[in-house]
Design an enzyme around this catalytic site. Structure first.
Site, mmCIF file in Angstrom:
data_model
loop_
_atom_site.group_PDB
_atom_site.id
_atom_site.type_symbol
_atom_site.label_atom_id
_atom_site.label_comp_id
_atom_site.label_asym_id
_atom_site.label_seq_id
_atom_site.Cartn_x
_atom_site.Cartn_y
_atom_site.Cartn_z
ATOM 1 N N HIS A 1 -1.611 0.424 -9.687
ATOM 2 C CA HIS A 1 -2.201 -0.611 -8.820
ATOM 3 C C HIS A 1 -2.654 -1.816 -9.652
ATOM 4 O O HIS A 1 -3.834 -2.151 -9.704
ATOM 5 C CB HIS A 1 -3.377 -0.025 -8.025
ATOM 6 C CG HIS A 1 -3.668 -0.780 -6.764
ATOM 7 N ND1 HIS A 1 -3.905 -0.170 -5.563
ATOM 8 C CD2 HIS A 1 -3.767 -2.117 -6.509
ATOM 9 C CE1 HIS A 1 -4.143 -1.080 -4.630
ATOM 10 N NE2 HIS A 1 -4.063 -2.273 -5.184
ATOM 11 N N ARG B 1 0.864 -1.177 0.000
ATOM 12 C CA ARG B 1 0.000 0.000 0.000
ATOM 13 C C ARG B 1 0.904 1.232 0.000
ATOM 14 O O ARG B 1 1.967 1.224 0.636
ATOM 15 C CB ARG B 1 -0.903 0.031 1.241
ATOM 16 C CG ARG B 1 -2.083 -0.921 1.194
ATOM 17 C CD ARG B 1 -3.128 -0.498 0.159
ATOM 18 N NE ARG B 1 -4.303 -1.356 0.136
ATOM 19 C CZ ARG B 1 -4.450 -2.411 -0.671
ATOM 20 N NH1 ARG B 1 -3.500 -2.734 -1.526
ATOM 21 N NH2 ARG B 1 -5.558 -3.120 -0.636
ATOM 22 N N GLU C 1 -3.732 7.651 -4.505
ATOM 23 C CA GLU C 1 -3.749 6.991 -5.806
ATOM 24 C C GLU C 1 -4.824 7.643 -6.655
ATOM 25 O O GLU C 1 -6.000 7.530 -6.296
ATOM 26 C CB GLU C 1 -4.100 5.512 -5.607
ATOM 27 C CG GLU C 1 -3.129 4.547 -6.205
ATOM 28 C CD GLU C 1 -3.199 3.190 -5.511
ATOM 29 O OE1 GLU C 1 -4.318 2.662 -5.412
ATOM 30 O OE2 GLU C 1 -2.172 2.686 -5.070
HETATM 31 C C1 8YV Z 1 -7.143 -5.126 -5.790
HETATM 32 C C2 8YV Z 1 -5.506 -5.127 -3.812
HETATM 33 O O1 8YV Z 1 -6.948 -4.839 -7.110
HETATM 34 O O2 8YV Z 1 -6.403 -7.156 -3.035
HETATM 35 C C3 8YV Z 1 -5.902 -6.078 -2.753
HETATM 36 O O3 8YV Z 1 -5.668 -5.747 -1.586
HETATM 37 O O4 8YV Z 1 -4.943 -4.139 -3.545
HETATM 38 C C4 8YV Z 1 -5.790 -5.425 -5.253
HETATM 39 O O5 8YV Z 1 -5.548 -6.749 -5.541
HETATM 40 C C5 8YV Z 1 -7.959 -4.077 -5.170
HETATM 41 O O6 8YV Z 1 -8.230 -4.302 -3.831
HETATM 42 C C6 8YV Z 1 -9.259 -3.891 -5.916
HETATM 43 O O7 8YV Z 1 -9.622 -2.609 -5.850
#
Ligand code: 8YV
Length: 309
Positions: free
Chosen positions: A275, A227, A256
């Site tokens: 991302h 993150r 982001e």
């Molecule tokens: C996703 C992510 O694309 O799973 C997670 O924590 O950061 C990513 O795999 C995201 O959460 C979808 O918005």
């Protein structure tokens, strides 16, 4: 009987819509208080106690993704609202991207692409654009969960020495993957490539700041697929601009996207992707399936496939 009403940060993908099969009514994120049976988070909209209290009929919060740092999980638990997520299905894809970024940063792939397309590329010169070796070097992984272990597995294939740091020691990492546990400072000072795969929590916010960057080798790279807020972006920009770090590759930033005038965006020795960790057709489909299953289970008052509460 009216359909269950699901608050969602629209627009969700067509795959999610198909899986929902018209069995729920999607309600826009800014809906006025009223009956809402569930929350479906597709991006990372903040879900706090205030939202939960605005919709007191909530039976479930289902997250498309594994990280739930945008959801106040404690507030949900206090209100007995299960929070579902999608672990175990995106580790390979995310580790693949971590390696793509590591290679891109170490071997200057994106910078090379820009150069090869531009007017400055008038003749080949074997002395330009030298990068840092990946095979045989030392990788340091912060966060030895499912994704971290997949990164370590790939590092084994590149003949890398694997160091890791985690809250708890991992037998699987040490015995199966040959990773060696290292204290935080030792990992930072020793690794040629530092990879972040740890969750964002109050403890890991700003985990890599100016002091940590100063410990890293000036020849090292930093890869973040965790993150954005795990890294102090301003300190990183200063270190990269001063070449106190060879390069960084970031799949995640805070916020982001980054403000368009942020210094990181002007640097050659940083690669940024929007991302994309889990962004393959196959993985995002599995995430859609699991998150919709969690949603329906919660609406039916049944245990979720995966729940963090
Ligand atoms: C996703 C992510 O694309 O799973 C997670 O924590 O950061 C990513 O795999 C995201 O959460 C979808 O918005």
């Amino acid at each position: 009987m009216s359909l269950p009403r699901v608050l969602a940060d629209l627009p969700v993908s067509q795959t999610v819509l198909d899986l929902l099969g018209g069995l729920v009514e999607l309600v826009p994120w800014d809906a006025a208080p009223g009956r809402v049976d569930a929350v479906y988070t597709y991006g990372h909209p903040p879900v706090g106690a205030e939202l939960m209290d605005r919709f007191p009929d909530l039976k479930v919060i289902s997250n498309f993704g594994v990280g739930v740092d945008h959801i106040d999980v404690r507030a949900a638990a206090e209100r007995r609202i299960p929070v579902g997520n999608t672990p175990g299905i995106l580790d390979g894809a995310t580790a693949d991207l971590a390696f793509a970024l590591l290679l891109a940063a170490g071997r200057r792939v994106v910078e090379g692409d820009r150069y090869a397309r531009g007017p400055a590329f008038t003749h080949y010169d074997p002395s330009f654009m030298l990068g840092r070796e990946v095979h045989g070097s030392t990788i340091g992984i912060f966060g030895m969960g499912r994704i971290g272990r997949q990164v370590a597995k790939r590092a084994n294939g590149f003949g890398m020495k694997v160091l890791y740091h985690n809250r708890n020691r991992s037998d699987e990492a040490e015995i199966v993957l040959g990773a060696r546990y290292a204290p935080k400072d030792e990992l930072l000072a020793t690794a040629d490539h530092v990879v972040l795969t740890l969750p964002l929590t109050p403890d890991t916010r700003g985990f890599i700041g100016a002091a940590e960057l100063a410990l890293m080798k000036p020849t090292a790279t930093l890869v973040n697929v965790a993150r954005g807020a795990v890294v102090d972006k301003d300190a990183l920009a200063v270190a990269l601009a001063a070449r106190r770090l060879f390069a960084a590759a970031l799949d995640v930033t805070d916020p982001e996207p980054l403000p368009r005038d942020h210094p990181l965006l002007k640097l050659d020795n940083v690669v940024i992707t929007p991302h994309l960790g889990s962004a393959t057709e196959e993985t995002r489909r599995r995430m859609a399936e699991l998150s919709v299953q969690n949603l329906f289970a919660g609406l039916a008052g049944k245990p979720l496939m995966f729940s963090v509460t």
